[in-house]
Design an enzyme around this catalytic site. Structure first.
Site, mmCIF file in Angstrom:
data_model
loop_
_atom_site.group_PDB
_atom_site.id
_atom_site.type_symbol
_atom_site.label_atom_id
_atom_site.label_comp_id
_atom_site.label_asym_id
_atom_site.label_seq_id
_atom_site.Cartn_x
_atom_site.Cartn_y
_atom_site.Cartn_z
ATOM 1 C CB ILE A 113 -5.816 3.433 4.005
ATOM 2 C CG1 ILE A 113 -5.338 4.527 3.442
ATOM 3 C CG2 ILE A 113 -6.436 3.547 5.437
ATOM 4 C CD1 ILE A 113 -6.605 5.331 2.789
ATOM 5 C CG ASP A 160 -10.498 -2.564 7.250
ATOM 6 O OD1 ASP A 160 -11.226 -2.583 8.254
ATOM 7 O OD2 ASP A 160 -11.372 -2.183 6.135
ATOM 8 C CG PHE A 182 -11.098 -4.988 2.673
ATOM 9 C CD1 PHE A 182 -12.470 -5.043 2.898
ATOM 10 C CD2 PHE A 182 -10.525 -5.807 1.991
ATOM 11 C CE1 PHE A 182 -13.263 -6.179 2.594
ATOM 12 C CE2 PHE A 182 -11.419 -7.164 1.629
ATOM 13 C CZ PHE A 182 -12.535 -7.000 1.925
ATOM 14 C CD GLU A 227 -1.815 -2.446 1.297
ATOM 15 O OE1 GLU A 227 -0.542 -2.721 1.888
ATOM 16 O OE2 GLU A 227 -2.792 -3.331 1.044
ATOM 17 C CG HIS A 243 -11.617 -7.581 5.912
ATOM 18 N ND1 HIS A 243 -10.855 -8.118 6.728
ATOM 19 C CD2 HIS A 243 -11.262 -7.668 4.809
ATOM 20 C CE1 HIS A 243 -9.896 -8.780 6.004
ATOM 21 N NE2 HIS A 243 -10.191 -8.449 4.856
#
Lengths: 337, 374
Positions: A95, A93, A91, A68, A137
């Site tokens: 990030i 999440d 998702f 990411e 999630h």
């Protein structure tokens, strides 16, 4: 896949609306790139990017490694070199794995270069609870980014807004964090006809989802629907007429629409599904008390997730997340104050 | 200093195979002398700022590049004007030395002016970033210099993104990123180089291994013998250069750059050097304690100006008085004087400082501006 249009109807769901937005912007802007995990060959874990690599090619739609920080950082570099980029978090999440690149590299670039560099990057991803996604999630972590100057933050609740806000975000020229409510992706009850012609929904403009005179619910995302349901309960069972404002954009925030509503109702409940402490609901309450204190006949209340992670089992999840009952109770409290 | 090339699975054609000449052997006398002058420019910039800082005229922390100038100068000398660089805290001379071959005073060259850099150091409105972030945190989109943050290795993903955009556009620029050996332990170092390797992007990661990451020695940061060995994990070449020898740095980086420009993908070039002072000027006194004086003396024994001078004498490019004048090497910032530098080097810096001193401070309200593009 659900992206395929259902026979006999022109209604589009939230997911199809996002897919259309990306397809149309890809066609409109040849410098637009899409980066993300599994977004090309597979078309995305949820199918938001389905068909786009086939249509626009591997040089426009990139399957990225599970990285990411690199996804965001590469997006920043490509933007520095003339591209517009949609960077998908599989998702929202996840990030957090790209946090430094978002808040230190991307968010500050325009500021630290005194306006020389623009970073037209939209970081988007599926967000929110109520689906049994458990801790990693189910998150709504928008407060982290509202708290990082230089980022715009949006969260649509309807197919029309999902498409219009996505197009506006991709044309904005600033980094935008785009929260998609995954429980709404394929919700048929909110599918709607979308305009044939090109349109955008401006960032920083709220929508009134239900007009009322007795109290105001200020919310966004999935809780728009919980508030609408709560408003019906309040009206039918208690004769209380609630207004529901969907802010749609957190940064920038359309405060005027909120204060105008308060001028009529004088009572407010702010609802979101992030944890309460230092959450965006608290920010909205703070602005109301600073800027519209004279309009208030009752203390503003918040209905949020408890200050806990989002647990897995249904009773646990329902216990910590806002629901219609909790919203009705808060509505009664401010109405009867 | 090891100077061997730690090449891995995909080997570039070795330039040391006795057939092809090393890139530095193709440099003309004028170019070699220009490299020498760039070393002086880099050294003088540093020692002058150390003096200005001690006089209390500068704000923030100075990260001295003393003894590391061969890396700064040699790594960018051979770049094409439109190539990109992302310098970090100890690389400040790079901002005005980029594309210096097109003339330090050429307004159209793809590098920044000494005036801009001094205005930045002096926190003035004449800085390209209007003094919004400090010291090395500047750059130029138009001059192809990526702006860094304090999060080290954090510009490698951006470098990969720049390279990706160029590749899509059919532009054959190379992107050089700069990193200390310490930041090779960052997760983003791995993520970015891994991606660049997967997509064969022309990103050259130069690792300035000065043996100390702030107060931690390299052996506690990196488990491999050479930091360049990290390249093996990505199936890309890893080169090791003698970071005190501007010609060796030039050779290894040019090999990596041409490898990248030919479409073969990224590589890592480790330049072994030694940090002369503390991590920053706030750390000089403590660094004198946490580092063994013998190690420091040994690390500074091969001053890059002296190494270059010897080479130029051997080549016959420096003769007579020219070979022994302007002895700036092997002197600390407190010992060296303006007379130890060519007058045009001192003059160049003076012009930058004069501009900075005359540049106004930014207006206070600017602190609230440019959060968003309007």
């Amino acid at each position: 896949m659900a992206v395929a249009q259902q026979v006999g109807t022109v209604k589009k769901n939230y997911l199809q609306a996002l897919n259309e937005a990306l397809r149309e912007e890809m066609a409109r802007n040849e410098d637009l790139l899409l980066l993300g995990e599994d977004i090309g060959i597979l078309g995305g874990a949820f199918g938001v990017t389905e068909g786009l690599q086939e249509e626009f090619g591997g040089h426009r739609v990139y399957d990225m490694p599970i990285s990411e920080a690199a996804i965001v950082g590469v997006a920043v570099g490509a933007a520095l070199n003339g591209k517009t980029v949609m960077a998908e978090m599989q998702f929202i999440d996840f990030i957090s794995c790209g946090f430094d690149q978002i808040v230190n590299m991307m968010a500050t670039y325009h500021y630290r270069t005194a306006g020389e560099v623009n970073i037209p990057v939209v970081v988007r991803g599926p967000a929110g609870g109520y689906g049994g996604g458990a801790l990693y999630h189910s998150q709504m972590n928008e407060a982290w980014f509202c708290h990082s100057p230089g980022l715009k933050v949006v969260c649509p609740s309807t197919p029309y807004d999902a498409k219009g806000l996505m197009k506006a975000a991709l044309r904005d020229g600033n980094p935008v964090i785009f929260y998609e409510i995954k429980e709404l992706y394929r919700l048929n009850s909110i599918a709607e006809e979308l305009p044939e012609e090109d349109y955008t929904v401006p960032l920083g403009k709220a929508a009134i989802r239900r007009s009322g005179k007795d109290l105001t619910f200020v919310t966004y995302g999935n809780n728009v629907y919980h508030c609408l349901e709560a408003a019906e309960v309040l009206f039918k069972e208690h004769g209380i007429d609630a207004e529901v404002i969907d802010i749609r954009s957190l940064v920038p925030l359309d405060e005027e629409t909120i204060y105008t509503s308060l001028g009529k109702t004088n009572r407010v409940v702010v609802v979101n599904e992030a944890p309460m402490t230092c959450g965006f609901a608290g920010e909205i309450v703070a602005r109301i008390t600073n800027n519209a204190f004279d309009l208030l006949d009752a203390p503003p209340l918040r209905v949020t997730r408890l200050d806990t992670p989002v647990p897995w089992a249904k009773p646990l999840e329902s216990f910590v997340l806002p629901g219609v009952d909790k919203i009705v109770a808060a509505g009664l409290r401010v109405a009867r104050f | 200093m090891p100077t061997s090339s730690a090449q891995t699975s995909e080997k570039p054609k070795s330039s040391a195979n006795g057939v092809a000449k090393r890139p530095s052997e193709l440099l003309t006398k004028e170019q070699c002398l220009e490299l020498f002058q760039h070393l002086y420019l880099a050294r003088y910039f540093d020692v002058r700022l150390i003096k200005e800082k001690k006089r209390g005229r500068l704000r923030g922390t100075l990260y001295s590049s003393h003894n590391q100038e061969a890396v700064i100068v040699g790594s960018i000398y051979g770049l094409q004007p439109n190539d990109w660089i992302s310098p970090i805290h100890r690389d400040m001379p790079m901002f005005f030395l980029k594309d210096a071959r097109n003339g330090l005073r050429n307004p159209n060259r793809m590098g920044m002016t000494i005036e801009e850099i001094c205005a930045q150091v002096w926190c003035k409105a004449g800085s390209p970033g209007r003094a919004r972030d400090n010291w090395s945190h500047i750059g130029s989109q138009s001059k192809h210099i990526i702006h860094s943050t304090s999060m080290l290795a954090g510009t490698i993903p951006a470098a990969a993104g720049v390279a990706l955009a160029d590749k899509i556009n059919g532009v054959n620029n190379v992107v050089l990123t700069f990193n200390g050996e310490g930041s090779t332990a960052q997760g983003v170092f791995h993520e970015a180089i891994n991606f660049a390797a997967v997509r064969k992007l022309p990103v050259v990661t130069v690792v300035e291994n000065n043996m100390w990451a702030y107060g931690t020695p390299v052996e506690l940061e990196c488990p491999t013998e050479d930091v360049a060995d990290r390249a093996k994990g990505y199936g890309i070449p890893g080169f090791v250069a003698n970071g005190q020898d501007v010609f060796d740095v030039y050779d290894k980086v040019m090999e990596a750059v041409e490898w990248a420009r030919a479409g073969n993908g990224p590589s890592i070039v480790e330049c072994k050097t030694f940090r002369a002072y503390g991590h920053g000027d706030h750390d000089d006194d403590r660094a004198a304690k946490y580092r063994d004086p013998k190690e420091v003396a040994q690390g500074r024994a091969n001053d890059p100006i002296a190494v270059c001078r010897k080479r130029l004498i051997d080549l016959g490019y420096l003769t007579g008085d020219a070979a022994t004048q302007y002895v700036a090497e092997n002197k600390g910032a407190g010992e060296v004087t303006n007379e130890d530098f060519p007058p045009e080097v001192v003059e160049y810096m003076n012009e930058g400082i004069e501009f900075a001193m005359n540049s106004p401070l930014p207006e206070a309200e600017e602190g609230g501006m440019w959060v968003f593009k309007e």
